[in-house]
Design a protein around this motif. Sequence first.
Motif, mmCIF file in Angstrom:
data_model
loop_
_atom_site.group_PDB
_atom_site.id
_atom_site.type_symbol
_atom_site.label_atom_id
_atom_site.label_comp_id
_atom_site.label_asym_id
_atom_site.label_seq_id
_atom_site.Cartn_x
_atom_site.Cartn_y
_atom_site.Cartn_z
ATOM 1 N N GLN A 57 0.857 -1.191 0.000
ATOM 2 C CA GLN A 57 0.000 0.000 0.000
ATOM 3 C C GLN A 57 0.890 1.237 0.000
ATOM 4 O O GLN A 57 2.031 1.199 0.466
ATOM 5 C CB GLN A 57 -0.915 0.016 1.233
ATOM 6 N N GLY A 58 0.401 2.341 -0.560
ATOM 7 C CA GLY A 58 1.178 3.577 -0.563
ATOM 8 C C GLY A 58 2.501 3.415 -1.294
ATOM 9 O O GLY A 58 2.546 3.087 -2.478
ATOM 10 N N CYS A 59 3.598 3.628 -0.568
ATOM 11 C CA CYS A 59 4.926 3.528 -1.170
ATOM 12 C C CYS A 59 5.249 2.127 -1.671
ATOM 13 O O CYS A 59 6.143 1.952 -2.500
ATOM 14 C CB CYS A 59 5.991 3.962 -0.160
ATOM 15 N N ASP A 81 4.252 -1.007 7.035
ATOM 16 C CA ASP A 81 5.228 -1.025 5.942
ATOM 17 C C ASP A 81 6.558 -1.621 6.381
ATOM 18 O O ASP A 81 7.483 -1.722 5.586
ATOM 19 C CB ASP A 81 5.430 0.376 5.367
ATOM 20 N N SER A 169 11.535 11.604 4.549
ATOM 21 C CA SER A 169 10.229 11.490 5.182
ATOM 22 C C SER A 169 10.390 11.724 6.682
ATOM 23 O O SER A 169 11.492 11.924 7.194
ATOM 24 C CB SER A 169 9.527 10.148 4.911
ATOM 25 N N ARG A 196 11.765 6.105 -2.766
ATOM 26 C CA ARG A 196 10.615 6.056 -3.671
ATOM 27 C C ARG A 196 10.988 5.370 -4.979
ATOM 28 O O ARG A 196 12.022 5.656 -5.578
ATOM 29 C CB ARG A 196 10.098 7.470 -3.958
ATOM 30 N N ALA A 200 5.406 3.038 -5.934
ATOM 31 C CA ALA A 200 4.589 3.948 -5.138
ATOM 32 C C ALA A 200 3.321 4.351 -5.889
ATOM 33 O O ALA A 200 3.365 4.704 -7.066
ATOM 34 C CB ALA A 200 5.390 5.194 -4.785
ATOM 35 N N LYS A 201 2.208 4.285 -5.172
ATOM 36 C CA LYS A 201 0.924 4.729 -5.718
ATOM 37 C C LYS A 201 0.159 5.423 -4.601
ATOM 38 O O LYS A 201 0.147 4.956 -3.461
ATOM 39 C CB LYS A 201 0.110 3.547 -6.255
ATOM 40 N N GLY A 202 -0.464 6.544 -4.936
ATOM 41 C CA GLY A 202 -1.189 7.278 -3.908
ATOM 42 C C GLY A 202 -0.218 8.015 -2.998
ATOM 43 O O GLY A 202 0.813 8.538 -3.428
ATOM 44 N N GLU A 203 -0.504 8.037 -1.723
ATOM 45 C CA GLU A 203 0.285 8.809 -0.768
ATOM 46 C C GLU A 203 1.618 8.124 -0.477
ATOM 47 O O GLU A 203 1.676 6.989 -0.038
ATOM 48 C CB GLU A 203 -0.498 8.985 0.539
ATOM 49 N N CYS A 204 2.716 8.846 -0.733
ATOM 50 C CA CYS A 204 4.056 8.347 -0.447
ATOM 51 C C CYS A 204 4.979 9.539 -0.322
ATOM 52 O O CYS A 204 5.152 10.306 -1.277
ATOM 53 C CB CYS A 204 4.551 7.399 -1.541
ATOM 54 N N ASP A 205 5.577 9.722 0.846
ATOM 55 C CA ASP A 205 6.394 10.911 1.094
ATOM 56 C C ASP A 205 7.894 10.654 0.965
ATOM 57 O O ASP A 205 8.706 11.474 1.396
ATOM 58 C CB ASP A 205 6.088 11.502 2.472
#
Length: 248
Positions: A57-59, A81, A169, A196, A200-205
């Motif tokens: 999920q995310g990253c 994660d 991050s 990254r 990565a999809k969506g929120e990933c800092d």
Amino acid sequence: MKRRQFIQYATAGLASSVVAGQAQAQSGGLSVRYLGHMCFLFTGSGQRILVNPFRSQGCTAGYRPPNVQTDLVMISSQLLDVGAVDVVPGNPKLLVEAGAYNVGGLKIQGVATDQDRVGGRRFGRNIAWRWNQGGLNLLHLGGTAAPITLEQKILIGSPDVVFIPVGGSARAYNPQEARQALQVLNAKMIVPMYFRTSAAKGECDLGGLDAFLSLMSGTPVRKGGNSLSMSRSDLPKEGSVIQVMNYA
């Protein structure tokens, strides 16, 4: 949730088996498989060790879940994660806390660090894992943004190979912080992680890898696939080398 075999702190009564395990660990070699993010499978000295399995999920949305067979799982925190142990099949042993352990003859040290830059008040504690496998002193720093203290350096010792977060991050070193940590650790081989990628999809800092490699210009870089075999002969005799592992 699957039942897991939590391992207790090692005691003085294990001293003889620790010595035997250190002798065993000095022989052979090590196979490392990169499963994405901060997750690696280490095979050597008769053991398989999986560090930091994640949920996709995310990253990590584009990575396959690390559904691999292993004898031992070590996690740096219980965030999904880095500590999604339910994605791992079977019933491997599990390490989740700082302390000294003996697992199948391997001596393992979990070193508590802060995940964030505010004394752990935001994300809590992170466990950096140090152990010898296949004749190599390994250090997996997990997800941490805090400088390495003198007490932590004493527990960590002198790693041959360090797996270090570089993507920035709120709870991971940015490239400048990673370089400062590497100056303290003085490892022979540096494996960057927690940056990254196209997964990565969506929120990933997280930031990418290029900023770290640019900052470390002058340090030789080796690039390879998602699997690597290594032994002490692969370590540079002087200085350090950056080993980039690619997800496949």
